[in-house]
Design an enzyme around this catalytic site. Structure first.
Site, PDB file in Angstrom:
ATOM      1  N   CYS A  74       0.784  -1.247   0.000  1.00  0.00           N
ATOM      2  CA  CYS A  74       0.000   0.000   0.000  1.00  0.00           C
ATOM      3  C   CYS A  74       0.814   1.294   0.000  1.00  0.00           C
ATOM      4  O   CYS A  74       0.699   2.102  -0.916  1.00  0.00           O
ATOM      5  CB  CYS A  74      -0.945   0.012   1.207  1.00  0.00           C
ATOM      6  SG  CYS A  74      -2.118  -1.363   1.247  1.00  0.00           S
ATOM      7  N   HIS A 128      -1.679   6.206   2.859  1.00  0.00           N
ATOM      8  CA  HIS A 128      -1.722   5.029   3.719  1.00  0.00           C
ATOM      9  C   HIS A 128      -2.728   5.283   4.847  1.00  0.00           C
ATOM     10  O   HIS A 128      -3.143   6.424   5.080  1.00  0.00           O
ATOM     11  CB  HIS A 128      -0.318   4.743   4.249  1.00  0.00           C
ATOM     12  CG  HIS A 128      -0.163   3.400   4.860  1.00  0.00           C
ATOM     13  ND1 HIS A 128      -0.887   2.316   4.457  1.00  0.00           N
ATOM     14  CD2 HIS A 128       0.641   2.962   5.879  1.00  0.00           C
ATOM     15  CE1 HIS A 128      -0.540   1.268   5.175  1.00  0.00           C
ATOM     16  NE2 HIS A 128       0.380   1.628   6.038  1.00  0.00           N
TER      17      HIS A 128
END
Length: 481
Positions: A74, A128
């Site tokens: 991610c 994130h």
């Protein structure tokens, strides 16, 4: 010009001569991010996936068959996309580094739109997930639902009341409304915000967490599928001759309480996880549909660029792996769909090699903005008119080993995807010395079942691909006219 006299007051009225076109309004941008979504969608040919809303978007846009992330986890992937720089420039290779540590003055994609008069907003996971990952200068107002609490992942008491790690069941099937989970809340918030910002040019980023683990979705989405009819992994072994560096132990999944700490998963659990992934995907499809329908209801659809992307792919037992964090095709290939006002080719596919780092220049150019300096991607705008034109000769991804570290990795796996091959070099990060190589021939072996880098007949091919990797992304991009 007309000059009118009203009650002694001179009023000057300017008007456009008959037939003269007004300049078009600046297009809005609806920027849809989906976490851990692989190309398991109806519009990508999956015969089982129930994804009518994403399919409808694809019918009005372009599906990119060969789109790749720059690092299959991610934080690094999103940092790369949002800055338009590759991981070795952002210096983000793990889950704990903010891109502004290395690039404090970088202008992000939404920030650039904000500097050019757009109202930029974020709902859900765009950067994130943790609070430290926010980037306030990117947005015109504070981010909404940018951090997921445990209640956003689970609704059942058996999962919420687990002591210790937040990880409880790897799946959750609950008879609840869509808004009981974080993604339903994100969808609802996006629908509400559209009414507030509809009268000004906007860049609205909407980020959905599922189908990221845990595979949680309301009961109706589970009922869409017969688990006995779902496809199981076609190849469950590590590729023959693959170096240990290419693999991992599926640690992300192993942390859930119903998953064994080591060894293969029971067949029943494999079926449950795959069922959960499909259910979570259909749940997200419904949330995307809610947002796009509101865009249409407000009369904004025809002047809005919509892009749907995933930060990376995902393994569902293939290669004996679960989750991401590799350089294999299943982790680096991502779904990517673009639908733009005035797009010449719609309802079509492009086999051009494209990368998530290309989205920054693409969206800027589609909006009529001058491209800023320093971007490391290529605008895909020409492909929206002619999807079959000559394009990049390669897409580039990378992944470190070990990847959970504090400063920098010891080994970096640099991976090159051409039309026919995936070639990877595992290099000492300091010296560049090659520790291991991988080569997969996608013409004969699309599942990447055998690493053929060590075969004598591949020596010339290895030499050519290694040189292409050394030349880097700039060498892979021909002049676009």
């Amino acid at each position: 010009m007309k000059l009118l006299v009203l009650s002694g007051v001179f009023v000057l009225l300017a008007f456009t001569s008959c037939g003269q076109e007004q300049p078009p309004a600046r297009p809005n941008v609806l920027f849809i991010a989906v976490d851990d979504l692989r190309v398991q969608l109806g519009c990508y040919g999956d015969p089982v996936a129930v994804t009518p809303n994403i399919n409808r978007l694809a019918a009005k846009g372009m599906v990119f068959n060969r789109a790749y992330c720059q690092q299959a986890v991610c934080n690094p992937s999103r940092a790369s996309l949002m800055t338009g720089r590759r991981p070795n420039t952002t210096r983000v290779w793990n889950l704990s580094t903010h891109f502004r540590e290395a690039l404090p003055q970088v202008v992000t994609l939404p920030q650039y739109f904000k500097q050019n008069g757009y109202h930029t907003r974020a709902i859900g996971k765009i950067y994130h997930d943790p609070a430290w990952a926010k980037d306030s200068v990117s947005w015109s107002a504070p981010e909404i639902l940018a951090v997921t609490g445990t209640k956003g992942k689970y609704t059942l008491d058996s999962n919420l009341n687990k002591k210790g790690s937040w990880k409880a069941g790897a799946t959750e099937r609950a008879n609840v409304e869509d808004e009981a989970y974080i993604d339903g809340k994100v969808s609802q918030a996006a629908v509400e915000l559209l009414s507030e910002i509809k009268d000004e040019p906007f860049f609205l980023a909407v980020g959905f967490r599922r189908p990221h683990l845990p595979f949680s979705a309301p009961e109706p989405y589970w009922e869409l599928y017969d688990p006995a009819a779902l496809p199981l992994p076609k190849f469950r072994q590590a590729p023959a001759n693959a170096p240990e560096l290419a693999l991992h132990h599926s640690d992300e999944l192993r942390g859930y309480r119903d998953i064994p700490d080591e060894g293969p998963l029971p067949e029943e659990k494999v079926r449950e996880l795959i069922h959960g992934y499909y259910a979570a995907t259909s749940y997200i499809d419904a949330q995307i549909g809610n947002v796009i329908r509101e865009l249409e209801r407000l009369g904004l659809r025809e002047n809005t660029i919509i892009v749907l992307w995933s930060d990376h792919g995902f393994h569902l037992g293939e290669h004996g792996l679960w989750s991401k964090t590799t350089n294999f095709e299943l982790d680096t290939r991502v779904p990517l769909i673009i639908s733009a006002p005035g797009q010449e080719a719609t309802g079509v596919r492009s086999d051009a090699l494209v990368e998530l780092v290309d989205l920054y220049p693409t969206l800027a150019e589609l909006a009529g903005l001058t491209l800023p300096a320093g971007l490391e991607g290529t605008s895909m705008k020409p492909l929206l008119a002619d999807p079959d034109q000559p394009w990049k000769t390669a897409a580039f991804s990378q992944f470190p080993r070990p990847w959970r570290y504090k400063k920098q990795p010891a080994i970096m796996g640099y991976s090159l995807r051409t039309a026919d091959y995936r070639y990877t070099e595992w290099q000492d990060f300091e010296t560049g010395e090659v520790e291991a190589r991988e080569l997969y021939d996608h013409r004969k072996d699309p599942l990447e079942t055998e690493n053929i880098a060590g075969k004598n007949e591949q020596a010339k091919n290895i030499e050519l691909l290694s040189q292409m990797l050394k030349e880097g992304w700039q060498g892979a991009v021909p002049e676009v006219k």
